[in-house]
Design a protein around this motif. Sequence first.
Motif, PDB file in Angstrom:
ATOM      1  N   PRO A 149     -28.078  16.640 -62.666  1.00  0.00           N
ATOM      2  CA  PRO A 149     -28.515  16.295 -64.029  1.00  0.00           C
ATOM      3  C   PRO A 149     -27.811  15.017 -64.500  1.00  0.00           C
ATOM      4  N   ALA A 167     -35.547   5.804 -69.169  1.00  0.00           N
ATOM      5  CA  ALA A 167     -35.216   7.234 -69.187  1.00  0.00           C
ATOM      6  C   ALA A 167     -35.288   7.863 -67.796  1.00  0.00           C
ATOM      7  N   VAL A 178     -40.599  15.395 -64.400  1.00  0.00           N
ATOM      8  CA  VAL A 178     -39.372  14.920 -65.025  1.00  0.00           C
ATOM      9  C   VAL A 178     -39.004  13.588 -64.376  1.00  0.00           C
ATOM     10  N   THR A 182     -34.215  23.396 -67.120  1.00  0.00           N
ATOM     11  CA  THR A 182     -35.503  23.041 -67.724  1.00  0.00           C
ATOM     12  C   THR A 182     -35.611  23.427 -69.188  1.00  0.00           C
ATOM     13  N   SER A 186     -30.124   4.573 -67.151  1.00  0.00           N
ATOM     14  CA  SER A 186     -30.856   5.666 -67.793  1.00  0.00           C
ATOM     15  C   SER A 186     -30.872   5.543 -69.312  1.00  0.00           C
ATOM     16  N   ARG A 211     -33.679  22.726 -71.430  1.00  0.00           N
ATOM     17  CA  ARG A 211     -33.180  21.601 -72.221  1.00  0.00           C
ATOM     18  C   ARG A 211     -34.034  20.345 -72.052  1.00  0.00           C
ATOM     19  N   LEU A 212     -35.130  20.455 -71.292  1.00  0.00           N
ATOM     20  CA  LEU A 212     -35.983  19.299 -71.026  1.00  0.00           C
ATOM     21  C   LEU A 212     -37.342  19.457 -71.700  1.00  0.00           C
ATOM     22  N   SER A 258     -33.912  11.878 -66.313  1.00  0.00           N
ATOM     23  CA  SER A 258     -33.198  13.115 -66.622  1.00  0.00           C
ATOM     24  C   SER A 258     -32.303  13.586 -65.489  1.00  0.00           C
TER      25      SER A 258
END
Length: 165
Positions: free
Chosen positions: A158, A123, A86, A77, A119, A79-80, A125
Motif C-alpha cells: 500500500p 495518483a 486501483v 479495499t 503519487s 479504505r479505497l 494507491s
Amino acid sequence: MSDFVCEPLSKKHDKQAFDCGIAVLNNYLAKIASQDVKRKAAAVFVLSPSSEPSRVAGFYTLCSTSIELSALPQELTKRLPRYPEVSAILIGRLARDVAFPGTGSLLLADALNRCVRVSSEIAASVIVVDSKGEAASNFYSKFGFISLPRMPHRMFLPMATAEKL
C-alpha cells in the motif's frame, strides 16, 4: 547511499558491463531498456558508484499499471474507492550487479521513495512487483510487500505503508 547515485538511464552508463547473473535482465539493460525509455514504456533508473558514474551497480524500472480491486485483501479495499481497478505503480525489473552485494535494498528504497513522491502528483494507491522466485519474494516481504491471494508471485505494498518507510 552517499557512495552511490541513482539517476535516469542515459548514454553515459555502461550497460554492456552489467552482470546480475540473470541473462534476461542483463539483456534487458543492454539491449531493450533505452528503447523502453524512448517509447515511454518504462522509466529506467540506474544506481552507480559515485566514484564510477558510468558503471551500473543496479537498475530498476517503473511504469504505471492498475490492479483489480477484487484482487486486493478486503482489509485494504475498505479504505479505497469502489472503482473496478486501483491505480498502481509497477516496479517491473530490479537487479543488482553481482559485484555489488547488498545494493538491492538501496535500489528498492530509491524506487519506493520515487513512487511516494510521484503519487502526490499522479495518483497511485499501491506499488506492485512480480517476484521471480522464493528469494525475490522473501526480499520484498522484508519491506512489507504482501502476496496477492489469487496471484502469489504478484506482490503489493500500500502507498500508505511506503510513505511510512
